[in-house]
Design an enzyme around this catalytic site. Structure first.
Site, mmCIF file in Angstrom:
data_model
loop_
_atom_site.group_PDB
_atom_site.id
_atom_site.type_symbol
_atom_site.label_atom_id
_atom_site.label_comp_id
_atom_site.label_asym_id
_atom_site.label_seq_id
_atom_site.Cartn_x
_atom_site.Cartn_y
_atom_site.Cartn_z
ATOM 1 N N LYS A 209 35.399 68.307 19.685
ATOM 2 C CA LYS A 209 34.452 68.156 20.880
ATOM 3 C C LYS A 209 32.821 68.233 20.152
ATOM 4 O O LYS A 209 32.201 66.970 20.361
ATOM 5 C CB LYS A 209 34.134 69.297 21.936
ATOM 6 C CG LYS A 209 33.302 69.273 22.904
ATOM 7 C CD LYS A 209 33.200 70.285 23.869
ATOM 8 C CE LYS A 209 31.876 70.172 24.749
ATOM 9 N NZ LYS A 209 32.114 71.225 25.720
ATOM 10 N N GLU A 215 37.027 74.380 10.533
ATOM 11 C CA GLU A 215 38.526 74.216 10.346
ATOM 12 C C GLU A 215 39.089 72.882 10.589
ATOM 13 O O GLU A 215 39.436 72.150 9.431
ATOM 14 C CB GLU A 215 39.123 75.047 11.383
ATOM 15 C CG GLU A 215 39.291 76.549 11.149
ATOM 16 C CD GLU A 215 38.196 77.195 12.000
ATOM 17 O OE1 GLU A 215 37.200 76.355 12.367
ATOM 18 O OE2 GLU A 215 38.196 78.329 12.174
ATOM 19 N N GLY A 269 35.776 72.982 26.029
ATOM 20 C CA GLY A 269 36.929 72.867 24.819
ATOM 21 C C GLY A 269 38.227 73.395 25.448
ATOM 22 O O GLY A 269 39.281 72.808 25.338
ATOM 23 N N ARG A 270 38.210 74.380 25.957
ATOM 24 C CA ARG A 270 39.531 75.096 26.548
ATOM 25 C C ARG A 270 39.840 74.335 27.945
ATOM 26 O O ARG A 270 41.117 74.898 28.488
ATOM 27 C CB ARG A 270 39.445 76.564 26.625
ATOM 28 C CG ARG A 270 38.341 76.960 27.548
ATOM 29 C CD ARG A 270 38.223 78.553 27.349
ATOM 30 N NE ARG A 270 36.915 78.933 28.015
ATOM 31 C CZ ARG A 270 35.520 79.192 27.291
ATOM 32 N NH1 ARG A 270 35.579 78.568 26.360
ATOM 33 N NH2 ARG A 270 34.714 79.588 28.101
ATOM 34 N N GLU A 355 38.733 83.536 26.488
ATOM 35 C CA GLU A 355 37.568 83.005 26.082
ATOM 36 C C GLU A 355 36.704 83.033 27.102
ATOM 37 O O GLU A 355 35.454 82.990 27.043
ATOM 38 C CB GLU A 355 37.914 81.764 25.386
ATOM 39 C CG GLU A 355 36.704 81.433 24.408
ATOM 40 C CD GLU A 355 36.864 80.283 23.400
ATOM 41 O OE1 GLU A 355 37.164 80.279 22.132
ATOM 42 O OE2 GLU A 355 36.758 79.161 23.714
ATOM 43 N N HIS A 386 64.944 91.117 25.382
ATOM 44 C CA HIS A 386 65.603 91.768 24.312
ATOM 45 C C HIS A 386 64.219 91.947 23.172
ATOM 46 O O HIS A 386 64.797 92.257 22.242
ATOM 47 C CB HIS A 386 66.338 90.659 23.753
ATOM 48 C CG HIS A 386 67.516 90.304 24.732
ATOM 49 N ND1 HIS A 386 68.486 91.073 24.919
ATOM 50 C CD2 HIS A 386 67.649 89.133 25.661
ATOM 51 C CE1 HIS A 386 69.478 90.323 26.002
ATOM 52 N NE2 HIS A 386 68.782 89.433 26.164
ATOM 53 N N LYS A 513 31.686 82.988 13.173
ATOM 54 C CA LYS A 513 31.422 81.938 12.394
ATOM 55 C C LYS A 513 30.002 82.018 11.194
ATOM 56 O O LYS A 513 30.292 81.560 10.216
ATOM 57 C CB LYS A 513 31.186 80.748 13.152
ATOM 58 C CG LYS A 513 32.438 80.559 14.121
ATOM 59 C CD LYS A 513 32.072 79.214 15.014
ATOM 60 C CE LYS A 513 32.926 78.908 16.180
ATOM 61 N NZ LYS A 513 32.634 77.836 17.118
#
Ligand code: F6P
Length: 524
Positions: A209, A215, A269-270, A355, A386, A513
């Site tokens: 965005k 990254e 973004g999310r 977030e 399990h 960051k």
């Protein structure tokens, strides 16, 4: 006023809930069922292909009455109107929150700063559709005139988790394209992905965005260098496309103007998988399926917008979540899809929920003195049975669980499916009912373990009374998946409104960051 900014603990409803909790905390789900033979129907919301059964929760009609009062006192209705109509409810960033506009199937206008955003949304979708069709049909050619076989999504956070989760969830509907995701700045991640790829037949979709994320830019740069070992700069246009709001920086990176898919700052973004951020989804399953995903989400939006609060699935389930978080002091919620396809749902919801509602300052700028966003975790059943379910059944923590299941299996394997669903229901029943001392006694007796009765008995008792919600869906399809994701998005919104926090910023991720940049400069 768009939002009321009320401290929830100062409402009348909160006081009623606090008093009510003193008696409700001792009620057992089993006795709630014994006292109301119609409890399942009374506490189930049906919506399209969905059944939201919240009967196995530690609630009564009185609980719901006060929770609904809380929603009203918090001004939920006017906040919802502001949310859907493009008001800048993300006040700290002065932005509207309009992921709902991305899937709007109606003819209604949605205004941001007085401008209808729907024509731009439609234009972006048309561009996605044309591009998808070209790549899927093989008409889009690489630099040696070969069709595309592999697509790599380069992004992180919302630019990775949503597309990755949906592509995995809709694997059954996938076409021939092989889809890969590179997200981590760990160089081994990108290396593992590109090591078997052919630059001649691979398309890279850079999704960011902001187009400033370390990254994504690092991974994109590494990949471009790798690509240029076999091709030339002019070939980049055939193999790299980008999704971003930051058109200038994308161009500087060397992406062809025609290969830029735009998005908007009013999409968080999310919450962005519905936008051009979903390009990789569209490539993986075809545009028609992507459109169905949007339609499913739109139908949930309509349910949320138009259904009275007492029959409104996102609202009722948000309120029950608040009941557990703020009165039972639950700190986590577990997501248990009984479908291997949904193995990435919990990680996706971790970002979406944590977030958004991991905040401790209220909308008036004051530190809150009550709990907000929960810790979200989970993985598919039956594997989870399990692994960690022991703690839910007999541990000391109260962990509300969402069980998500489908009536039909996609490949129609009824033998497997009936076993899967037998487990699905057995878990919710075991959690709710438990096993009494008398029942455990009888079991041991039947097993001929009379000698060990005294020593074993305490360990064989299950208290039960562990809450769960059952979300039963006809079939996993792009449409039902769209509705399911939208359901959780609206839950986030409702809880944020009631907790009086801003759900749509994420300043908490910035400090790390900044420090990472400083460390890099110091060469740590
Ligand atoms: O660091 C958090 C975050 O800003 C998320 O909210 C977002 O989804 C992710 O980073 C990626 O951001 P972008 O799409 O701008 O690269």
């Amino acid at each position: 006023m768009m939002m009321k900014n009320v401290n929830p603990t100062e409402t009348n409803a909160w006081k009623k809930l606090s008093n009510h909790y003193n008696t409700a905390k001792d009620l057992h789900i089993k006795s709630l069922f014994n006292n109301d033979t119609n409890r399942k129907n009374n506490f189930t919301i049906n919506f399209n292909e969905f059944e939201f059964d919240y009967s196995k929760n530690r609630i009564t009609n009185e609980t719901l009455e006060y929770l609904l009062e809380l929603a009203n006192e918090a001004g939920l209705k006017s906040a919802m109107d502001a949310y859907f109509s493009g008001k800048k409810i993300n006040e700290t960033e002065k932005r509207a929150v309009l992921h709902t506009a991305l899937r709007n199937q109606s003819d209604s206008e949605i205004l941001v700063d007085g401008k209808n955003v729907m024509p731009e949304v439609k234009e972006a979708l048309n561009k996605m559709e044309a591009f998808t069709n070209k790549v899927v049909s093989g008409d889009w050619k690489g630099f040696t005139n070969k069709s595309i076989t592999d697509v790599v999504n380069i992004g992180i956070g919302g630019s990775d988790l949503g597309p990755d989760m949906v592509v995995e969830s809709l694997k059954y509907y996938k076409n021939h394209l092989n889809v890969h995701f590179v997200s981590n700045i760990d160089g081994d991640h990108v290396q593992e992905v590109i090591k078997n790829l052919n630059p001649e037949t691979t398309l890279f979709v850079i999704v960011s965005k902001t187009f400033t994320t370390q990254e994504t830019l690092t991974n994109a740069t590494t990949i471009k260098k790798w690509f240029l070992q076999s091709a030339s700069e002019k070939d980049v246009a055939k193999h790299f496309v980008a999704v971003s709001t930051n058109l200038k920086t994308v161009s500087e990176f060397g992406i062809d103007q025609d290969n830029i898919f735009t998005m908007w700052d009013w999409v968080g973004g999310r919450f962005s998988l519905w936008s051009t951020v979903g390009l990789t989804i569209s490539l993986a399953v075809g545009f028609k399926n992507f459109k169905d995903l949007l339609i499913g989400a739109f139908e949930m939006d309509e349910h949320f917008k138009n259904t009275p609060f007492e029959n409104n699935a996102p609202i009722i389930l948000s309120l029950i979540g608040i009941w557990y978080t703020n009165f039972f002091n639950c700190e986590t919620e577990v997501i248990l899809p009984y479908s291997q396809y949904l193995s990435k749902l919990a990680p996706y919801l971790q970002q979406a929920i944590m977030e958004s509602n991991g905040k401790s300052v209220d909308r008036n700028g004051n530190k809150v003195d009550y709990q907000t966003g929960n810790i979200i975790w989970g993985s598919p059943g039956t594997n989870s049975q399990h692994a960690f379910m022991q703690l839910l059944h007999q541990g000391t923590k109260l962990i509300p669980a969402d069980f998500i299941g489908f009536k039909e299996s996609l490949y129609g394997n009824t033998d497997h499916h009936s076993k899967l669903m037998a487990n699905f229901y057995a878990q919710t029943q075991a959690l709710a009912e438990g096993k009494t001392k008398e029942e455990a006694h009888l079991d041991l007796k039947t097993q001929g373990k009379l000698n060990e009765m005294e020593t074993l008995l305490p360990f064989k008792v299950f208290e039960g009374n562990k809450p769960s919600t059952t979300i039963l869906i006809e079939k996993l399809s792009p449409k039902t998946l769209g509705s399911l994701i939208a359901f959780y998005e609206h839950k986030i919104f409702v809880q944020g409104i009631i907790w009086n926090i801003y759900s749509f910023d994420q300043f908490g991720v910035e400090l790390g960051k900044e420090l990472a940049h400083k460390n890099l400069q110091k060469n740590i």
